[in-house]
Design a protein around this motif. Structure first.
Motif, mmCIF file in Angstrom:
data_model
loop_
_atom_site.group_PDB
_atom_site.id
_atom_site.type_symbol
_atom_site.label_atom_id
_atom_site.label_comp_id
_atom_site.label_asym_id
_atom_site.label_seq_id
_atom_site.Cartn_x
_atom_site.Cartn_y
_atom_site.Cartn_z
ATOM 1 N N GLY A 52 1.029 -1.166 -0.004
ATOM 2 C CA GLY A 52 -0.118 -0.007 -0.125
ATOM 3 C C GLY A 52 1.079 1.357 -0.012
ATOM 4 N N LEU A 53 0.301 2.369 -0.520
ATOM 5 C CA LEU A 53 0.874 3.601 -0.462
ATOM 6 C C LEU A 53 -0.143 4.645 0.179
ATOM 7 C CD1 LEU A 53 3.171 5.695 -1.164
ATOM 8 C CD2 LEU A 53 2.033 5.834 -3.574
ATOM 9 N N THR A 54 0.269 5.742 1.059
ATOM 10 C CA THR A 54 -0.517 6.818 1.636
ATOM 11 C C THR A 54 0.186 7.988 1.431
ATOM 12 O OG1 THR A 54 -1.635 5.208 3.108
ATOM 13 C CG2 THR A 54 -1.703 7.441 3.475
ATOM 14 N N LEU A 55 -0.531 8.912 0.821
ATOM 15 C CA LEU A 55 0.117 10.240 0.834
ATOM 16 C C LEU A 55 -1.185 11.348 1.715
ATOM 17 C CD1 LEU A 55 0.982 10.578 -2.665
ATOM 18 C CD2 LEU A 55 2.375 9.900 -1.177
ATOM 19 N N ILE A 56 -0.446 12.096 2.527
ATOM 20 C CA ILE A 56 -1.421 13.124 3.106
ATOM 21 C C ILE A 56 -0.889 14.537 3.240
ATOM 22 C CG2 ILE A 56 -2.204 13.632 5.489
ATOM 23 C CD1 ILE A 56 -2.165 10.665 6.223
ATOM 24 N N LYS A 57 -1.735 15.414 2.734
ATOM 25 C CA LYS A 57 -1.152 16.840 2.845
ATOM 26 C C LYS A 57 -2.103 17.694 3.849
ATOM 27 C CE LYS A 57 -0.407 20.774 0.273
ATOM 28 N NZ LYS A 57 -0.927 21.644 -1.147
ATOM 29 N N ASP A 58 -1.661 18.456 4.837
ATOM 30 C CA ASP A 58 -2.707 18.971 5.637
ATOM 31 C C ASP A 58 -1.717 20.321 5.984
ATOM 32 O OD1 ASP A 58 -4.691 18.974 7.403
ATOM 33 O OD2 ASP A 58 -3.239 18.272 9.303
ATOM 34 N N GLN A 59 -2.977 21.252 5.930
ATOM 35 C CA GLN A 59 -2.162 22.723 6.261
ATOM 36 C C GLN A 59 -3.408 23.412 7.313
ATOM 37 O OE1 GLN A 59 -1.960 24.835 2.471
ATOM 38 N NE2 GLN A 59 -3.860 25.978 2.960
ATOM 39 N N LEU A 60 -2.938 24.177 8.075
ATOM 40 C CA LEU A 60 -3.686 24.950 9.016
ATOM 41 C C LEU A 60 -2.927 26.425 9.125
ATOM 42 C CD1 LEU A 60 -5.938 25.752 10.865
ATOM 43 C CD2 LEU A 60 -4.681 24.532 12.684
ATOM 44 N N GLY A 61 -3.348 27.290 8.878
ATOM 45 C CA GLY A 61 -2.735 28.806 8.833
ATOM 46 C C GLY A 61 -1.327 28.505 8.138
ATOM 47 N N ASN A 62 -0.170 28.722 8.713
ATOM 48 C CA ASN A 62 1.121 28.988 8.384
ATOM 49 C C ASN A 62 1.625 27.526 8.798
ATOM 50 O OD1 ASN A 62 0.995 31.352 7.738
ATOM 51 N ND2 ASN A 62 2.195 32.390 9.323
ATOM 52 N N ASP A 63 1.173 26.581 9.178
ATOM 53 C CA ASP A 63 1.493 25.170 9.458
ATOM 54 C C ASP A 63 1.279 24.385 8.298
ATOM 55 O OD1 ASP A 63 1.760 22.580 10.209
ATOM 56 O OD2 ASP A 63 1.414 23.301 12.491
ATOM 57 N N ARG A 64 2.190 23.543 7.584
ATOM 58 C CA ARG A 64 1.922 22.528 6.733
ATOM 59 C C ARG A 64 2.623 21.296 6.995
ATOM 60 N NH1 ARG A 64 0.014 26.946 5.223
ATOM 61 N NH2 ARG A 64 -0.131 28.153 3.411
ATOM 62 N N SER A 65 1.753 20.011 6.651
ATOM 63 C CA SER A 65 2.660 18.857 7.040
ATOM 64 C C SER A 65 2.424 18.244 5.773
ATOM 65 C CB SER A 65 1.559 18.189 8.071
ATOM 66 O OG SER A 65 1.960 19.034 9.494
ATOM 67 N N PHE A 66 3.203 17.301 5.384
ATOM 68 C CA PHE A 66 3.235 16.298 4.294
ATOM 69 C C PHE A 66 3.726 14.746 4.809
ATOM 70 C CE2 PHE A 66 4.792 13.988 0.453
ATOM 71 C CZ PHE A 66 3.764 13.943 -0.336
ATOM 72 N N PHE A 67 2.854 13.788 4.656
ATOM 73 C CA PHE A 67 3.190 12.069 4.839
ATOM 74 C C PHE A 67 3.255 11.645 3.941
ATOM 75 C CE2 PHE A 67 1.158 14.429 8.287
ATOM 76 C CZ PHE A 67 1.962 14.073 9.594
ATOM 77 N N ALA A 68 4.261 10.836 3.569
ATOM 78 C CA ALA A 68 4.259 9.849 2.615
ATOM 79 C C ALA A 68 4.699 8.458 3.118
ATOM 80 C CB ALA A 68 5.193 10.292 1.330
#
Length: 197
Positions: A52-68
């Motif tokens: 399996g493969l999972t990609l997640i992009k999340d942002q709140l205000g100036n905070d950015r997260s990326f998971f792979a």
């Protein structure tokens, strides 16, 4: 979307499974929360399990997260079901963009040691582990993500990633040949706070 938190799930449904999700909140506000997820998994007979493969992009205000994350699950038939024992490996990237809005509306926020004066970013590896058992009617699983509890640090940013724990279960009740009801439970915890869905 079980794969995003339990790598043992990968391929246990017996087919290629694709999930795409998006969530936008407060769309007229600058810096509004946005989350996007894409995952794909399926069985792999040569590997006696699933991938399996999972990609997640999340942002709140100036905070950015990326998971792979990539996942592998070893499958073992038990009774009428399949037990998946999975590991996940990937990366986490955390970014603070430089787009601060001072309360007084001025163009500059002035010197403040707790606020980065330039964009900050950090990246590190991530590991997950999960066990997932499924039958035609029942599924149950337990998993943990962010096993190394990494710190993402740069000049003016220090973000700790807490280990998370997940317990899930569900059962299918067939009302008739066309309708089924699947009550389920998901418990999420970082050992400090717990959420029940």
């Amino acid at each position: 979307n079980k794969l995003s938190f339990n790598p043992g799930y990968a391929g246990t449904n017996g087919a290629i499974f694709l999930v795409a999700m998006g969530r936008l909140q407060w769309m007229d506000f600058e810096g509004n929360p946005e989350s996007f997820l894409f995952s794909i998994d399926g069985p792999s007979r040569p590997l006696q399990g699933g991938l399996g493969l999972t990609l997640i992009k999340d942002q709140l205000g100036n905070d950015r997260s990326f998971f792979a994350r990539a996942a592998y699950s070893f499958h073992q038939p038990i009774g009428v079901g399949v037990l998946g024992i999975g590991i996940g490996a990937g990366m986490i990237q955390k970014t603070l963009v430089f787009n601060w809005l001072p309360p007084d509306g001025q163009a500059s926020i002035g010197p403040d040691g707790s606020i980065p004066d330039a964009p900050e970013s950090s990246i590190t590896y991530d590991l997950d582990f999960g066990i997932y058992y499924t039958t035609p009617k029942l599924y149950v699983g337990i998993a943990s993500t962010h096993l190394p509890e990494q710190d993402l640090s740069s000049n003016q940013m220090n973000f700790g990633v807490a280990r998370h724990y997940f317990v899930l279960a569900g059962y299918t009740f067939d009302i008739n040949s066309d309708i089924s009801i699947i009550p389920n439970v998901l418990v999420k915890s970082d050992a400090k706070s717990t959420i029940f869905d």
